[in-house]
Design a protein around this motif. Structure first.
Motif, short mmCIF file in Angstrom:
data_model
loop_
_atom_site.label_atom_id
_atom_site.label_comp_id
_atom_site.label_asym_id
_atom_site.label_seq_id
_atom_site.Cartn_x
_atom_site.Cartn_y
_atom_site.Cartn_z
N GLY A 189 0.77 -1.35 0.16
CA GLY A 189 0.07 -0.07 -0.01
C GLY A 189 0.81 1.39 0.05
N ASP A 190 0.27 2.28 0.54
CA ASP A 190 0.99 3.81 0.66
C ASP A 190 2.13 3.60 1.53
OD1 ASP A 190 -0.95 4.69 -1.39
OD2 ASP A 190 -2.26 5.53 -0.02
N ASP A 228 9.08 3.83 0.05
CA ASP A 228 8.63 3.80 -1.18
C ASP A 228 9.90 3.73 -2.17
OD1 ASP A 228 6.35 3.46 -3.03
OD2 ASP A 228 6.93 5.47 -3.84
#
Length: 703
Positions: A125-126, A132
């Motif tokens: 997910g985020d 990231d």
């Protein structure tokens, strides 16, 4: 000294219809100079019996003793023993379909593994920008390898459908699409039938040293390339967390709530989660050192030089942040338990409330409080587990080095694995009726002894560095024996399962063979692999290394392998003290220690003793040089003749004759022919002056 003259006659072997030529029979006659062909008082037949060495030759692309051997070439000799009797010796060299089938299976497994890892990190997910970025590196790294491996697998599929042979020639060792395929892989077997009719087999696997010739050795091999990388520790993923969280929210009844909360606490209040949170704390307090998209991920765990104040702050963080969350969970859970006791009348029966709605109304606020406390703990745990997932993905991808280094490591491992599987299967088939050997397999594992003939000069240093790492990776491989579904050839070939670092090779056996096996093997007991490498350079390049270069790589490898070999032999002795010949190993191991420590140039005695130890403990023997064509031929033929002399009383006066015969007309000359189209070993007279004497071919067989 008398010279030997030879003459020969050849006959072709054809199928019964006379259409296809499938082999050749060659009869060679040797005669000593100065001796008449029929001395007075001797019959011609008697003279031939005592003075003629017979050599039969046959080759076939379909004759095979098992489904894992093909394209056999056979030579049959008669050699005289010390008591003037005759040994019948059958030399057999074979290709194997494992040269291609094992690399293809490994490629498929690596593609699946990297595809799953991409999916895993994408499902997180985020994420924060830093995490990231880590995910982006993992995805790029895996995608790069997946694309390369898919292309390679497609090319191998084409070759498997078109090629008539099962081997990669020495001239193709730098081919990009053949990186994963071992060079010139063959089984070299010798069957000896003594004058009393008893027969015994010896085998050695020959193949080019497992190395990535396509990427070349400009910057060294794997040992040097990996030494530049920062080591990262693998962390496991606690997949039960999400399952337990879901169960916690789904269950409504109190008994299930209590049980699931307890499981939840035990699952999450774990050193894995705690260490992950501490690592996150280090990262946030020390700042990020991540550099995107270049494969360089610095270890985020604090350096050891941080002082006691830093360690005390870490401890304080642990107590104040992590334990506080769990203290809240415990307190709210205790409140629910107390309320439950009251509602069920355990403390005061007169205060029991029978109304279900009243029961839910009184319990609901406490459950909400527990939910909030759990959410806080879950938030921290989820952050920790996200960190663990990413760190696990990083550790198994970009932390291993740039994609080309990882690909090199996989390719080298693939070559070594194919050779080892071939050797293990031959050893297993030959020992199915030996209960001591089968017990040794499941209780101790199998020794795999590699003999290297590489020099420590020039490109061959890089090859040896590749080979050393590839063989170390084999120590994380295991075999298991299974019952074949059918007796069709494809169902009798080994299969690969598992992931990189924990691969299992399943060896299928027909039901009638599988049935009598020990219970441990039939139940799937893993057979561990114990690889060792002994290398002695013997060519002119090694002479340069010893005079002007550096042989420390060879010395370190031999010393480490000597120690590992002793550990294995001691384990076998302690576990199976009744194993034949095991008690006599101590003298051999002591001799090996002395030979390894001796500062003697081209000390091939190291190789001889290591091979003797290997055979005494039922190990798998493998021999390699650059392409397994020339130096390997000298080693294999020498080993065969030494076995004939030491175990079958080959006459000493005929030792050199037998050695020259095997080198001039034996299977290894056929190996040269099929690799380069010439019947000459690639040596010059000047080069051979630098070789140990017993590794020099006869006149006329090189050039």
């Amino acid at each position: 000294m008398k010279k030997v003259f030879s003459s020969s006659r050849s006959l072709s072997i054809r199928t019964m219809d006379g259409v296809n030529e499938v082999g050749e029979v060659k009869v060679s006659r040797l005669q000593m100079e100065g001796e008449s062909e029929t001395p007075p008082g001797h019959k011609v037949e008697e003279k031939r019996k005592n003075k003629v060495l017979l050599l039969f030759t046959s080759s076939s692309s379909f004759d095979s003793s098992s489904d894992m051997l093909c394209a056999q070439v056979c030579k049959v000799y008669r050699f005289q023993t010390e008591d003037q009797r005759w040994l019948l010796v059958r030399e057999q060299m074979s290709e194997t379909p494992l040269s291609f089938s094992l690399p293809k299976q490994l490629l498929s497994a690596l593609i699946r593994e990297h595809t799953n890892r991409v999916q895993q990190v994408k499902e997180l997910g985020d994420l924060s920008p830093h995490w990231d970025g880590l995910r982006h590196d993992v995805v790029n790294h895996c995608s790069n390898l997946i694309g390369c491996y898919q292309d390679t697998l497609a090319e191998l599929d084409k070759l498997s459908g078109e090629a008539s042979s099962c081997f990669k020639s020495s001239s193709s060792k730098s081919d990009k699409h053949l990186q994963f395929v071992p060079t010139n892989l063959h089984s070299q077997r010798m069957e000896v039938t003594d004058p009393d009719g008893r027969g015994v087999w010896y085998e050695v696997i020959t193949f080019g040293a497992p190395a990535d010739h396509h990427q070349s050795f400009k910057h060294g091999g794997l040992r040097r390339l990996l030494s530049k990388r920062t080591n990262h520790r693998d962390r496991c993923v606690c997949v039960c967390v999400c399952v337990l969280i879901c169960k916690l929210y789904d269950y409504k009844l109190l008994p299930f709530l209590l049980a699931q909360t307890e499981q939840f606490v035990h699952a999450l209040k774990d050193e894995l989660v705690k260490s992950a949170l501490l690592a996150i704390h280090y990262q946030s307090s020390a700042g990020s050192s991540h550099v995107h998209s270049n494969g360089l991920i610095c270890d985020i765990v604090a350096d050891s030089q941080e002082g006691p104040d830093a360690r005390r702050r870490d401890s304080e963080y642990d107590e104040e942040e992590w334990d506080r969350a769990w203290a809240n969970v415990a307190m709210s859970l205790n409140c629910i338990i107390a309320m439950g006791d009251r509602l069920q009348g355990r403390e005061d029966p007169s205060s029991s409330v029978s109304s279900a709605s009243s029961w839910q109304e009184q319990l609901l606020p406490l459950v909400v409080t527990l939910r909030d406390c759990v959410r806080e703990a879950v938030g921290k745990a989820r952050a920790a587990m996200t960190f663990v997932v990413l760190q696990g993905a990083v550790a198994t991808t970009v932390a291993q080095g740039p994609a080309h280094v990882v690909q090199r490591r996989h390719a080298v491992f693939s070559q070594a694995l194919s050779a080892v599987v071939c050797g293990f299967m031959l050893k297993l088939f030959g020992g199915l009726e030996d209960p001591e050997f089968l017990q040794q397999l499941h209780s101790v594992g199998v020794l795999v002894q590699f003999e290297g003939l590489l020099s420590t000069y020039g490109d061959e240093v890089g090859m040896l560095e590749d080979m050393e790492v590839g063989l170390e990776d084999l120590s994380r491989v295991a075999f298991t024996v299974t019952e074949a579904k059918t007796e069709q050839p494809d169902d009798l070939l080994p299969t690969l399962s598992g992931a990189w670092g924990s691969l299992v090779v399943e060896v299928p056996l027909p039901p009638e063979t599988f049935g009598p096996l020990p219970r441990e093997l039939k139940e799937g007991r893993l057979i561990r692999v114990h690889p060792v490498l002994f290398n002695i350079g013997i060519n002119q390049q090694q002479s340069l290394a010893e005079r002007f270069g550096d042989s420390s790589l060879q010395e370190r490898a031999n010393q480490r392998s000597c120690e590992r070999l002793r550990v294995y032999c001691n384990t076998v002795r302690d576990t199976l003290p009744e194993l034949a010949g095991i008690q006599s190993l101590s003298d051999l191991l002591s001799s090996l220690d002395r030979s390894v420590e001796t500062k003697k140039r081209k000390n091939v005695e190291v190789l001889w003793i290591a091979a003797s130890v290997c055979r005494k403990v039922n190990g798998v023997r493998l021999t390699s040089c650059k392409s397994a064509k020339d130096r390997t031929a000298m080693s294999v033929t020498l080993e065969q003749c030494v076995l004939l002399r030491e175990r079958h009383t080959l006459s000493q006066q005929h030792f050199s004759t037998a050695l020259d015969c095997m080198r001039r007309d034996g299977c290894r000359m056929e190996n040269v022919q099929k690799n380069v189209g010439s019947r000459k070993f690639a040596f010059s007279g000047v080069q051979l002056l630098t070789f140990p004497k017993l590794y020099r071919p006869p006149d006329g067989s090189f050039g």
